[in-house]
Structure formats: structure tokens, C-alpha cells
Design an enzyme around this catalytic site. Sequence first.
Site, PDB file in Angstrom:
ATOM      1  N   GLY A 283       0.877  -1.090  -0.135  1.00  0.00           N
ATOM      2  CA  GLY A 283       0.155   0.104   0.043  1.00  0.00           C
ATOM      3  C   GLY A 283       0.925   1.369  -0.160  1.00  0.00           C
ATOM      4  O   GLY A 283       2.175   1.134   0.177  1.00  0.00           O
ATOM      5  N   CYS A 284       0.307   2.425  -0.302  1.00  0.00           N
ATOM      6  CA  CYS A 284       1.087   3.654  -0.413  1.00  0.00           C
ATOM      7  C   CYS A 284       1.428   4.193   1.059  1.00  0.00           C
ATOM      8  O   CYS A 284       2.564   4.427   1.227  1.00  0.00           O
ATOM      9  CB  CYS A 284       0.188   4.617  -1.382  1.00  0.00           C
ATOM     10  SG  CYS A 284      -1.642   4.637  -0.716  1.00  0.00           S
ATOM     11  N   TYR A 285       0.518   4.113   1.672  1.00  0.00           N
ATOM     12  CA  TYR A 285       0.693   4.596   3.223  1.00  0.00           C
ATOM     13  C   TYR A 285       1.805   3.737   3.867  1.00  0.00           C
ATOM     14  O   TYR A 285       2.984   4.035   4.359  1.00  0.00           O
ATOM     15  CB  TYR A 285      -0.452   4.434   4.108  1.00  0.00           C
ATOM     16  CG  TYR A 285      -1.391   5.520   3.995  1.00  0.00           C
ATOM     17  CD1 TYR A 285      -0.987   7.005   4.203  1.00  0.00           C
ATOM     18  CD2 TYR A 285      -2.679   5.358   3.752  1.00  0.00           C
ATOM     19  CE1 TYR A 285      -1.875   8.009   3.909  1.00  0.00           C
ATOM     20  CE2 TYR A 285      -3.616   6.368   3.395  1.00  0.00           C
ATOM     21  CZ  TYR A 285      -3.327   7.651   3.589  1.00  0.00           C
ATOM     22  OH  TYR A 285      -4.040   8.623   3.470  1.00  0.00           O
TER      23      TYR A 285
ATOM     24  N   THR B 278       4.398   1.803   2.512  1.00  0.00           N
ATOM     25  CA  THR B 278       5.407   2.259   1.592  1.00  0.00           C
ATOM     26  C   THR B 278       6.191   3.374   2.331  1.00  0.00           C
ATOM     27  O   THR B 278       7.474   3.438   2.544  1.00  0.00           O
ATOM     28  CB  THR B 278       5.332   2.334   0.195  1.00  0.00           C
ATOM     29  OG1 THR B 278       4.871   1.110  -0.385  1.00  0.00           O
ATOM     30  CG2 THR B 278       6.490   2.722  -0.502  1.00  0.00           C
ATOM     31  N   CYS B 279       5.296   4.521   2.155  1.00  0.00           N
ATOM     32  CA  CYS B 279       5.741   5.880   2.821  1.00  0.00           C
ATOM     33  C   CYS B 279       6.223   5.921   4.139  1.00  0.00           C
ATOM     34  O   CYS B 279       7.358   6.231   4.538  1.00  0.00           O
ATOM     35  CB  CYS B 279       4.687   6.746   2.309  1.00  0.00           C
ATOM     36  SG  CYS B 279       5.279   8.590   2.470  1.00  0.00           S
TER      37      CYS B 279
END
Lengths: 353, 353, 353, 353
Positions: free
Chosen positions: D151-153, D155-156
Site C-alpha cells: 500500500g502507499c501509506y 511504503t511511505c
Amino acid sequence: MESKIKVSIVGVTGYTGSELVRLLVRHPQVELLELEGRSAAGQPLGNVFPHLAPLGLSVKEKLERPAEADFIFLGLPHHASAERAAEIFEQAPNTRIIDLSADFRLRDRTTYEKWYGEHHAPYLLPEALYGLPELYRKQVTANTRLVANPGCYPTCSSLALAPALSEKIIEPYVVINALSGTSGAGRGLKQNLHYSEMHDSASAYGLEGHRHAPEITQILTDVNQQAKVTVSFTPHLMPLARGMLATCSARLSPEWLAQYSANPNAAIRTLYSNFYAGEQFVRIVTTPPTTKEVFGSNYCFLYPTVDIEAGRLVVISVIDNLVKGAAGQAIQNMNLLSGLPESLGLEALGIYP
Amino acid sequence: MESKIKVSIVGVTGYTGSELVRLLVRHPQVELLELEGRSAAGQPLGNVFPHLAPLGLSVKEKLERPAEADFIFLGLPHHASAERAAEIFEQAPNTRIIDLSADFRLRDRTTYEKWYGEHHAPYLLPEALYGLPELYRKQVTANTRLVANPGCYPTCSSLALAPALSEKIIEPYVVINALSGTSGAGRGLKQNLHYSEMHDSASAYGLEGHRHAPEITQILTDVNQQAKVTVSFTPHLMPLARGMLATCSARLSPEWLAQYSANPNAAIRTLYSNFYAGEQFVRIVTTPPTTKEVFGSNYCFLYPTVDIEAGRLVVISVIDNLVKGAAGQAIQNMNLLSGLPESLGLEALGIYP
Amino acid sequence: MESKIKVSIVGVTGYTGSELVRLLVRHPQVELLELEGRSAAGQPLGNVFPHLAPLGLSVKEKLERPAEADFIFLGLPHHASAERAAEIFEQAPNTRIIDLSADFRLRDRTTYEKWYGEHHAPYLLPEALYGLPELYRKQVTANTRLVANPGCYPTCSSLALAPALSEKIIEPYVVINALSGTSGAGRGLKQNLHYSEMHDSASAYGLEGHRHAPEITQILTDVNQQAKVTVSFTPHLMPLARGMLATCSARLSPEWLAQYSANPNAAIRTLYSNFYAGEQFVRIVTTPPTTKEVFGSNYCFLYPTVDIEAGRLVVISVIDNLVKGAAGQAIQNMNLLSGLPESLGLEALGIYP
Amino acid sequence: MESKIKVSIVGVTGYTGSELVRLLVRHPQVELLELEGRSAAGQPLGNVFPHLAPLGLSVKEKLERPAEADFIFLGLPHHASAERAAEIFEQAPNTRIIDLSADFRLRDRTTYEKWYGEHHAPYLLPEALYGLPELYRKQVTANTRLVANPGCYPTCSSLALAPALSEKIIEPYVVINALSGTSGAGRGLKQNLHYSEMHDSASAYGLEGHRHAPEITQILTDVNQQAKVTVSFTPHLMPLARGMLATCSARLSPEWLAQYSANPNAAIRTLYSNFYAGEQFVRIVTTPPTTKEVFGSNYCFLYPTVDIEAGRLVVISVIDNLVKGAAGQAIQNMNLLSGLPESLGLEALGIYP
């Protein structure tokens, strides 16, 4: 293997300069030689533009080896650009210059000086090629060494009107309302470009005359085979950084309207599609385009349509003002002069959403 | 003390309805009676619009006491509005209705039906007052009980062109390019209004004809003393929620240009200032206005100018599409019909930055 | 009839100054006396802020009759503000000053000087009232003549954490992540606030320490009855002009969690509702608030919630940084000191959408 | 010459699907085979996404030759993705699948089912590789045929905290405040994503628990060598379409603080630089990064810093949620599994301004 094209950039601390870097480092036939940018001389480019930091490039106060470059791109303000071009040609008469300023766009020195003041290298004007490939490609010769890269408004507007004027189906009196993102106004700080004031804000400007109007007039008059075209041009700032939309209109000739009354929209689309047949960057689209569709790309999307009630052609045109309106078109010109496919290194699609 | 004006609102779950609430609760002479909104029937208004939660108001499925209201505002879609107006007049023939839909704006039923389909209460058309006070104020009578509140585009554009047309200094063939924030398109979900797609995006729409064009034509033809005015109207969506800018232009008469060749801009400004002398909401401004300057206010800022090269009048006009373009103007109409100062409750200035 | 409060404003060319004008002209008990703004001395205020042009006000280089004012608002940078306050009190010792700068917010001179350098009127520090009415209202006395109007971040964050700290249900070690629109950074031009660069951009700043952190610490330590509270504060800029959101969190005490394990969210809401019972501008809302809901209003919307997994209180708080975070709260303080209802002239709801 | 990698995409009408197309057509070693998208079956892809129209691709209802593909990317909603993966493996057991949904991200079926309901292909869970190359690269084997793209969250956030947790210098109790553009929420229409409501609006959401929290917990617990890490995660929507910023913090160990008290910021930067030495997409930057700097690129820019007063590590992390947070990382995984340089086809820099 053929050797790569050696390229240097002057004015790398501005938006057109940094956009040239971003695009040229991905060009398969280009080797980046030197970057000039006085305000950041001696610094890593990443200090000025963190998005370019991964490249590990440095900025010089002045190009050290101009003659080694095949092409030098100038991303300077007007006047400064003409001066630097003259200087470079003295040191490196065989290097080709693609100038992104306004200095060599207007063929007529008097017109230039009316809008910009004294020209700093007028003797170079006669040899400058106006670099809008879709309309001036045939003028390139083996000797072309100076390209005046078009303004963003003239690119966006002229591509929209050229087919109709060329076919003489509209009155040579055109109304252009264009919307631009703020990046076209550059990196210099101004009160009206302060985020708090520009946010949520749209406005017209240049109402007492805008420097891009004579440039548009020059192109359209060329297209119209030297019969003068009157241009009423109103630019606007809209709240986005990158993107341009021009709404261009003129009265259609009664003859054309009568001839195609059954389906004028189909007729106009055919005319436009034929005019731009084979062009890779100009597309006649089937729904009104948005600026976002060409964001980051070198495309110009055109949507020609007929306002039946008013007997008027209305063409919507969108580009990315920093790509097709500046750095991308400059690279297209470099490709053209180099005998490469015009789209080399410019294949990126719009970034959406 | 005089008693307050009793007001009910129908369609309170839309943007014009909620804007009416926001403004009317601050009006010193208004008492809010009932709120109708079917999709939120029985709920606190704050459930739908949290910014209105502090008011502690509730939404009803249907007004219970229409006859007690002095004014009922309708913020409904077209067709629904005509039906509801007819229904209300049956129950409460003495209540005055201010309709914010398009249903009573076009005097000519045929024109209406061309754009919107069958009219649901055509017998009411003859008594509807077109509620653009600056241009139609004199038509109010003691018996006026139905006001067709103008569309946002027609308000913004007509105020820009009325002085020049009224004085017959321009050709009756006008080009209007208008930019609107998205709130004018309402609360209904659509793909092109999805944030990810509308963000950073500008586009033209309605190119095959827009419903506001005949409304603009009607006003401008009235202003032009019944000589038909041709309108070429191109609306655009721009990436902001609230705000409208119209760039309106037409060729100036050669006589006028000759007469005022010394300083046409001063002449045009004088003409506009005189035309709107005494108007509180229309201001002739001295720099091109931005939409942000009138954000949240009932003002229309006008900037008329002459494009000398093209012999053309270009007028920039900005409004808040939900205030002067909808709810604010509706309240201005209520004040007018009530004999109150038109600006009562509408004194708010633009919110900036 | 009682006479109106006479008010002058210093620093009217900044965003807090112009916001004070916008709000004060609508205050029923205020008479605007004089406007001081050196950069626009002698000009109509409308030249600087076109949205205020309809008022027809002029700017002076310096207030001419400070002693005639009941209140003088200072919208100046720090240092300049302390100097001007001292100067005014010399000429007009009975006039009350509401200072919107940071100069009198920190009681402790040493702390102030650590962040801002030498204080220009330290002798005034002891008499300054910290003007966050919801938390410091009781400290107002008949003699209060100097109010330090709180910063936007401290207002937004402290209102979010005060109930929990006051009831000692959280660890006195709080994490605050706050998002601000750009107007909080003022009108001064900066590269990172240039529209092209700030658009579409979010970033953290002040990571090496932000001046608002000691102010927040001071308030929370007061609320915590003098037991030191540790504050980890990270401010962010987000791409909008006006609006602030603070996400404030801290570990809940195991005792409280055990006691309310059945429904901690209901318990925390009750605690917050009780703490702010009777407050007009602080509302405990039932869905996570957006900045847009309080745009242009003096409200603070709070949404307290419990992160069960982490045993943590998380409170979302939104304000308009220029209203409750600056000019609106300043007027609230004026009302408070004048014995008027605190909400007088501040009844505007959020503008939405 | 080696033959190209054959790739098909399922779910091409969503944002991750279209982003995959945009990036894969520029990948020098990829041949695009088939595009599946039920809602646009039989149509040109340009009908759905005009920015992709120049490619001249068509959409199929269903892949016809799954077994011919070396890789199939799934850009489907959860549940649908697991089902389609199972179906594909039945027809084409040797094709490798990179799944961009959440279906195979959580190793623990019970955790998955708590957040998403019944798993539709639980028997595939054991063989799924969690595709965050910088942290899980070593787990790739010759047999890996199913990748769960993060997911993007997660990863970040995880890239921001992994170095500190891995070195055990922070308490295993972390606070993550993350800001996301709206494209992460997909193409589906929702009231809070309606442009008029999302514009100028920031808000927190998922306060009662967000599906990405257990995914973050899983990664951080892996990094922390199986000692459970507590995560307090608060996601926010901010008004931009593309971009993500996470502000991640935790208390530093007193020992570490004591050891590096002379210059904790230098120490933390060294630690981070060492941890990510050799990584092409993770850069430790020297000024707080903005989301705009990585717009359109596969980079993650990290800025670790120490809040001395609170004894806390604060790390700012930015990515483009659709590139490093989705499609770009998926391609990075394809490269990794193919033995190609991970950055192939992903060299684009951020687009700025």
C-alpha cells in the site's frame, strides 16, 4: 555506433532550463555537457531544484566549452538571451543555438522594439528560424544554426487556428482567450503570484496589449499567405502551475457554412484531421480536452467545433506550457535539425490524474 | 418595531439552498420559518452541511406552512421547481416565490422547451419577473409574486455588456468566454467533477450549445431594445469551487472609436461608471479583477477596456457564482420586492486571501 | 443609545490587518477610526486590497489620534509590534492594545529572547493578558490594557488538548502535527510560497524548532496546573490559502482506559462536551471536520477520538487561521474586554463549498 | 537480442491500471500484451483515459491469453483481486502475478479477515512475497510467482521508520501522521471527493482504524526483528490529486541521545544514509522535501531529524502515491523478479513545478 549529440544549457535555474534538464537526461541520443546558471554558480543543481538532485549535476557560472556543444539551449530573459547568443556565436560559430526567449521570434525588428525595447543583436534576426515544426518545418536548411523557440501562447493558439486560416474558411479576425498556469510567468517573485493571492483566483491580464499578440499575428499572417490577420488576444492566469488552454474563434465564411450545413462539425473535424495528418504531437480529439490530459507531455490536443447559432468556429487547444510550450518543443526542434525523429525523447504521455 | 419577513427554503440540501441559509440567518429583517429537503428529511441540517450545524436547524420533507411565509425560495432542479412553484401557489397564492432554477427565466416557452423539454407550469411564465435588479428593477410591481432568479453566467456576462449595448457602441454580435468554479455544477456526483480528475484541470464544455446562451441572448436583446443580439458563448470549468469570470467582447463601432480615439479607455470607463452610477453591487474597478476579490460577496467587479489593434471592447467581469450568481441575488430580489434597501444582509465583503 | 467602540488598526497592509478591517466594518458596535500602514501611506486601502475597495477607506502613515481610540489592534511583525505598543502607551496610556504579533505571548522574557532575540519592550510583559478566551477568560480585569493575541497553531492545538490535560487523563507528552494554509506565513514574498512551487505541494517545516512550540508549551503547562508538558510539534504547509488542521495526540492513562473500556469514544466526547459547555465558538463535532467547514468563521471544530490499539487520544482540530487564529479572536478579545457578548460581529458561518 | 517481457494488465480502467500502462509503454524491455477492464470492454482505452489515447490501445472484457504473459498486473479492488489471481493461476500456473490490491499483503489470514471480511483465495497467502524491495528483496526466490504490492501509506511510512527500528534506537511505539492526495482513494465517486467539497479542504479520516495500520505494523514488526511495534496511524486527505507525505515519529532511546548529544541530527542522517546506501529510489535529502519534488517519479525522499526538546525522532517521507506507492513499485518488483536493474523504465524524475 553514432556519437551522441552534445548539449549545453544556459539559464538552468529557471523553469524552462530545469525542464530542459529533466527531459534531456532521458533523451537517448543526448549527452549533457555543461549547465550555466549565474545565480547558482558552483552549486549542485539539486540545491536549486531538489527534484533534479538525483542527477548529481553541478551548475557553472559560465559555459567553459561552448564550441564542444552541438546545441546550446538558452533559457534566459529577453535581452540577456540575445546578448548571450551573440557571445556564443563569436566563440563557437558552428554551434547551434535554440533560444527559448522572445528575442528572435519576431522577424520585424521594429515590432520587436515596440514591445521589448532595443534589440541587443539585431544582425542575427535574419537567420533565425521560427521553431514551430508543424507549421515551419520546411524552412529548416542545412545551415540553420539559430532557432527561435515559440512562446507558449502562440504555440497553443496558432496550432488551433492554422488549419482554418490556411483553408480560408474563417474571417481573418480572430478572438483568442487563453488560460495559463503560473509557471509561464517564471520563477521570479511577484505579489500576484504569491500563493495566498493566486490560490483560488482567476484573472485576465495584459489587457493593454500582450507581447505574445504580435507573435501570434505573425504566425497567423504567414499561415494566411501574407494577408494580415487581426488578433484580439486576452490571456488569463488560472490557479494551476502547469497547463494552458486556448479558446480560439472566428466567424466562418457563409460559403463554407452553406456547403457543410448538413454536418459542419464533421466537416471541420475532417479538415483539421487532414491538416495534421502524420503529426505525432497534434491530435484532433473527440471530447473537449482538459489541460490535465497533456500534463508533462509534448502533445497539443485540439477540439474544433462549430457554433451554429453564431456561425462561428470555436477551437479548444491544450498544451503543457513548459513542454510543447517551451522545453519539449525546443527538443523537438533539436531533433528536427539533427535529422532524428522529432519525437525522440519526447514520448512521455500526460500524467493523469 | 416592524415585523420580520418570514422566509422558507425548498431544496435546502443543494449548494444554492445551503447558501441561502448561510446568508439569510444573518439578514436582520428575516425570520427563517421552514426548510424543505427531501433527501435529508427529518435530519438536522448539520448532518448534510456541517458548516451550518451551529444553527441547530432541522430539515423537513415538505413545508408545513407555506402560506405563513412571505417568501419561499426554491433551490430545486428545473422541472421540479416549476412543479413545486405551481403547488405552492395553489396552497398559498399570496406567498411570493423566488425561483433559483431555470424554469421561469426564459419568457418564450418554445425556447425553454427546446433546451429543457416540456415546461411543467407554463401558465406561470407570463407573470415571472426576471430578477436581475440592475437591469430589470423597473419591472417590479406591487403584484409581483414570482421571480426568476438569473443564472450565474447570464448575470456575470450581461452586466458586462449591458452598458455598451445599451449605448449601441458595439456590434450586436458578442463573444463570451466564461470560467466557472465547480460549485455551479451542483452537488451531484459526476466523473469529471471527481476531485482527482478536476484538480489541476481546465476545460471548455457545452460546445454544442449551453442552456445559458438563450438566457444571455434574451437579456442582451432586451438591453439592445429588441434588436436581436447574437451571442457566441463558451463556458469553461476551472479548478476552484466558487468564483466566475467572464471575458466579454465585441467590435466597437467605427464612429465611437473615431470619436474617442484620444483616450478610448477613459471614455469606456466613464460610460460604464455612468451606467452603473448608484448601484451598490456593481463596481467599475481600476485593475483587472480576480475572482478571489469577490469571493463570498454579492459584488460584480467590472473592468472594461479597449483592444485598439482589433477595435474591440473587452470587458472582464467577476462574481461569486453562488452569491451574486445565485443566493445573494435572490436575497437582493427579496429586499427589492419588500421595499428594503437592496443590500440589506448582503454587505459582506470578499474574503481575501 | 450607547456610543460605539472606537477602533484603530496598525499594520493594515498585512493579512491580519486587512482581515480585521473586513470583520470590524460589520461589527455593530464598532466605529473604525484610523488605519495605519506605512507601505501604503496616503493611498486608498482598495489599492492594496481590492476586496476592501467598496469601503472607501484610506491608509495613513501613522495614527494621528491614538488617544481617541478605545482599542488599537496591532498587525505588525514582532519587534516592530513591541516598539509600537510602547510608543502608543506613551501617547495614550488609557487606550487598550490588542497585539497580534508574538511579542507579548511568552510570559518568560528569556524564552522569548531565545526565539526572537532581544525584546523591545520587556517592561510591558507583566501586564499582558494571553488572549485565548476559552482558557484564560478569568484573568481579565478592569485594568487589562494589553492583550497578546494567540498564534494560530497554539489556538488550534491547545483547544484540542486542554480538556484532556486539564482532566489529567493523558500523559503530559503530546505530539502535534499541524497543517496550515499559506496565509499564516504572511504577505511577504518567498520562493517556497511562489504559486508555481507551492501549488500541489505539501511539506513539513520548522523541524529544527518552531517559534510556536514554546507558546503551546506555556498554555498546556498552564492547563496542566503547572506540571511541565512536553510538546513535539511539527508544522506543515499545505496547498490552500486559509485553513488550519491540528492532529494532536498523547497516550491515555491506563486507569482511564480501564475505566472507560466499554466505550472510550463516548466517554471522551462527554468529557470534551462538558469542558466546552457554553462556549459559542468551540464545537465538539460528530464527524471528522474539514478545514473548509470553518472557512471564514471564528469556529474551532474539535473531534476527539481514542485509538484503542495504541491506547492513545487523537484529537482533530480545525480553525480558520486568519479568523479564530488571528483577527476573529482579536475581536473576541475586544468584546470580552468591553463587556459585550464575545460573539458580537463574529457570527458568520463557514463558507462552503 | 533477448526477448521482451510480455505483460498484461487487469483492471486497466482504474488509476493504478492506467498508471501501469503509462509507465510500462516506456519500459524498454516490456511488450504490452493485453488489457482487461470490464467497465470499458471493447472500447479504445482512450475513451476512458484521453491521456492514453495516443497509444491506440483497446480494452478487453477478459484476458484471452493469460498463459502467454510473463507477468500479469492486477489493479482490482480487494476480493476481486484474490479471485482473479486464483483464476489466472489455474489457467496459467507459470505466469507471475503482481497484485496491487490488499489481498495478499497481510500474511495472517485472521488479521486480513478482521479488516476485509472473508479471504477469497487464502491458500495463496503462504506463497505471496511482500513486494517492498528495499526491505524484503532478499526474500525473492526463483519460484516467486505472486507479489503483494505494498500500500502507499505502508511504503511511505515504513521506509521512514525502518532504519531507526532496525537499529533499535527508538521506542517500538510510533506515531504516523500521513497526508494523501485523493487519487489514492480511487476513481469511484464519493461525496467527500466531489471537487467542490474536497477543494480547499483538509481532513483526517479512518480515525476508528484504517486498513493500512495492520500492514504497517506487520512491516515494522518484521524490521524490528519480530518484537511487536505499536503503531498509531492517522491518515489525512489533502487537496491535491497525487502525492503523499508521512510524518513519522517515536521517542529516541536515552542511550542513543546521550551518545550522540553533540550532534544528533548528523548522527541520524549518517545512520539513514548507511541503511539505504546503494538504493536508487530512496534518498536522504538535506531540506524537508515537498510532495511536488517526487511527483510522477518512483522516488522516496526522506528527511530524518531529531526533536531535541521532546527527545524524539521525526522523519518526513514523501512519495508519489501512484508511482512508488503503487504502479512504479509494481514495475520495480517485476524488474527484480526478472533479474533486470530495478530502476529500468522508472528513471523519470519528479515533474516540477
